[in-house]
Design an enzyme around this catalytic site. Structure first.
Site, PDB file in Angstrom:
ATOM      1  N   SER A   1       0.876  -1.159   0.000  1.00 44.63           N
ATOM      2  CA  SER A   1       0.000   0.000   0.000  1.00 44.63           C
ATOM      3  C   SER A   1       0.920   1.217   0.000  1.00 44.63           C
ATOM      4  O   SER A   1       1.447   1.595   1.032  1.00 44.63           O
ATOM      5  CB  SER A   1      -0.848  -0.068   1.279  1.00 44.63           C
ATOM      6  OG  SER A   1      -1.585   1.077   1.425  1.00 44.63           O
ATOM      7  N   PRO A   2       1.122   1.805  -1.165  1.00 43.82           N
ATOM      8  CA  PRO A   2       2.028   2.959  -1.224  1.00 43.82           C
ATOM      9  C   PRO A   2       1.361   4.179  -0.608  1.00 43.82           C
ATOM     10  O   PRO A   2       0.152   4.178  -0.397  1.00 43.82           O
ATOM     11  CB  PRO A   2       2.227   3.154  -2.735  1.00 43.82           C
ATOM     12  CG  PRO A   2       1.005   2.574  -3.363  1.00 43.82           C
ATOM     13  CD  PRO A   2       0.527   1.469  -2.460  1.00 43.82           C
TER      14      PRO A   2
ATOM     15  N   ASP B   1      -2.719  -1.817  -3.031  1.00 44.99           N
ATOM     16  CA  ASP B   1      -3.892  -1.250  -2.342  1.00 44.99           C
ATOM     17  C   ASP B   1      -3.791   0.265  -2.459  1.00 44.99           C
ATOM     18  O   ASP B   1      -2.826   0.864  -1.991  1.00 44.99           O
ATOM     19  CB  ASP B   1      -3.839  -1.683  -0.870  1.00 44.99           C
ATOM     20  CG  ASP B   1      -4.680  -0.804   0.036  1.00 44.99           C
ATOM     21  OD1 ASP B   1      -5.813  -0.495  -0.341  1.00 44.99           O
ATOM     22  OD2 ASP B   1      -4.187  -0.433   1.125  1.00 44.99           O
TER      23      ASP B   1
HETATM   24  C1  LIG Z   1       0.225   3.592   3.348  1.00 43.37           C
HETATM   25  S1  LIG Z   1       1.696   3.358   4.263  1.00 43.37           S
HETATM   26  C2  LIG Z   1       1.807   1.607   4.425  1.00 43.37           C
HETATM   27  C3  LIG Z   1       1.040   1.077   5.618  1.00 43.37           C
HETATM   28  C4  LIG Z   1       1.141  -0.416   5.784  1.00 43.37           C
HETATM   29  N1  LIG Z   1       0.445  -1.142   4.754  1.00 43.37           N
HETATM   30  C5  LIG Z   1       0.634  -0.840   7.160  1.00 43.37           C
HETATM   31  O1  LIG Z   1      -0.362  -1.613   7.232  1.00 43.37           O
HETATM   32  O2  LIG Z   1       1.183  -0.383   8.157  1.00 43.37           O
HETATM   33  C6  LIG Z   1       2.986   3.729   3.129  1.00 43.37           C
HETATM   34  C7  LIG Z   1       4.383   3.743   3.750  1.00 43.37           C
HETATM   35  O3  LIG Z   1       5.355   3.871   2.698  1.00 43.37           O
HETATM   36  C8  LIG Z   1       6.504   4.508   3.259  1.00 43.37           C
HETATM   37  N2  LIG Z   1       7.358   4.962   2.153  1.00 43.37           N
HETATM   38  C9  LIG Z   1       7.177   6.031   1.337  1.00 43.37           C
HETATM   39  N3  LIG Z   1       8.166   6.096   0.408  1.00 43.37           N
HETATM   40  C10 LIG Z   1       8.991   5.019   0.632  1.00 43.37           C
HETATM   41  C11 LIG Z   1      10.176   4.522   0.007  1.00 43.37           C
HETATM   42  N4  LIG Z   1      10.704   5.146  -1.041  1.00 43.37           N
HETATM   43  N5  LIG Z   1      10.754   3.399   0.494  1.00 43.37           N
HETATM   44  C12 LIG Z   1      10.207   2.759   1.569  1.00 43.37           C
HETATM   45  N6  LIG Z   1       9.097   3.189   2.212  1.00 43.37           N
HETATM   46  C13 LIG Z   1       8.486   4.302   1.749  1.00 43.37           C
HETATM   47  C14 LIG Z   1       5.892   5.615   4.129  1.00 43.37           C
HETATM   48  O4  LIG Z   1       6.796   6.049   5.111  1.00 43.37           O
HETATM   49  C15 LIG Z   1       4.662   4.895   4.718  1.00 43.37           C
HETATM   50  O5  LIG Z   1       4.928   4.366   6.001  1.00 43.37           O
END
Ligand SMILES: C[S@@+](CC[C@H](N)C(=O)[O-])C[C@H]1O[C@@H](n2cnc3c(N)ncnc32)[C@H](O)[C@@H]1O
Length: 318
Positions: free
Chosen positions: A41-42, A84
């Site tokens: 889920s990005p 997602d």
């Molecule tokens: C929608 S949240 C995911 C939540 C997860 N599915 C959960 O249930 O906890 C998206 C996450 O992607 C991380 N994120 C954004 N860019 C990223 C990158 N380039 N590499 C790794 N993580 C990244 C953000 O910090 C965030 O915590």
């Protein structure tokens, strides 16, 4: 030539490794065709900034495609990529952004994925928003579904719906018991008399899960240790459904935007190997709590109220 340092995991469990950092360079170091399922889920392109940042709607596809190209390279030929993604509203207007549809089209047309099927996650506990259109002017209804784009590298990804059968409804149970007379429905659909108990009904592509109870142990531990829980978690049932549907035990599952590592928890419960990457240290640190609780498999994948249900398989952590 200077060798790049191989990233070290922040923590490891029986089945997986959690890496702190940007998933883009980490993916470049992973072997081609090594992953069975990428479930993630990005960050969504919401018009207001979440605390971990979102690419603006118009830049979203451009931002996402480099990650998707790596995902395509990492997947095995029968592998799947499940994204997602929540929809968004046009800033200042009661109209919807098209960004998640544009993303889907770009993933297929530009990266080469196939759309195996679209799924919808209905969260009955979603709050009505944006307040301006839904509760103040009352011109839109509550937006309560997320899209899950199930993409595949080839038209024939590994999948078996028999592993995600739903318990028959009381009506179906009665039919199974009583038998059925062959008939032709008004729609022209032919119902044969060969109806037998097949162990449950085939689930629809609408998955209903509340969000919270299934994160119970994680939330409790965050509170106990004074840490802020991740603000955009999905329920553990969501990855669990796709793990069972699209992978076998010991297959490798990858989540490049792991957040609180719900995907890792689901894999640990289901006996799938996992790799998770999260860029924010506080989220990944707190995600360790997911692996200190009861890690038996969920018994009821379809509990509509989102609770984790009674556990049936032996714990991996004694
Ligand atoms: C929608 S949240 C995911 C939540 C997860 N599915 C959960 O249930 O906890 C998206 C996450 O992607 C991380 N994120 C954004 N860019 C990223 C990158 N380039 N590499 C790794 N993580 C990244 C953000 O910090 C965030 O915590």
């Amino acid at each position: 030539m200077k060798r790049r340092e191989v990233a070290k995991p922040l923590y490891e469990t029986s089945y997986g490794k959690a890496f702190l950092g940007d998933s883009l360079p980490l993916m470049a170091d992973m072997p081609v065709a090594s992953v069975n399922l990428v479930f993630t889920s990005p960050p969504y392109a919401l018009h207001f900034k979440k605390e971990y940042g979102n690419a603006a709607q118009r830049d979203y596809v451009k931002w996402f495609l480099p990650f998707a190209r790596h995902v395509h390279r990492l997947l095995r030929d029968d592998g799947s990529f499940v994204v997602d993604i929540g929809g968004a509203w046009t800033p200042g207007q009661p109209t919807r952004s098209l960004y998640h549809f544009e993303l889907l089209i770009a993933l297929c047309r530009e990266v080469g994925f196939y759309l195996a099927q679209e799924f919808y996650w209905y969260n009955p506990a979603k709050l009505p928003s944006p307040a301006e259109w839904v509760t103040v002017r009352k011109v839109r209804v509550k937006d309560a579904v997320n899209c899950l784009w199930w993409l595949s590298k080839t038209p024939a990804p590994k999948a078996d719906n028999q592993r995600v059968l739903k318990e028959y409804s009381p009506d179906m149970k009665r039919l199974v018991k009583r038998g059925y007379r062959a008939t032709v429905r008004p729609s022209g659909h032919i119902i044969t008399a060969k109806f037998t108990d097949r162990g449950g009904s085939i689930p629809p592509n609408l998955l209903t899960y509340g969000n919270n109870d299934s994160n119970g142990h994680y939330l409790e531990q965050c509170k106990k240790h004074g840490l802020k829980p991740h603000p955009a978690r999905f329920p553990v049932q969501l990855p669990t459904f796709f793990l069972r549907f699209l992978t076998d035990p010991n297959d490798l599952v990858f989540d490049p935007f792991a957040g609180s590592n719900t995907t890792g928890e689901a894999c640990e419960r289901e006996g799938r190997r996992w790799i998770a990457v999260e860029v924010e240290e506080r989220y990944l640190e707190a995600s360790r709590f997911r692996f200190t609780g009861d890690l038996r498999a969920l018994s009821d994948l379809y509990e509509e109220n989102g609770t984790a249900g009674v556990v049936v398989q032996p714990s991996l952590f004694g």
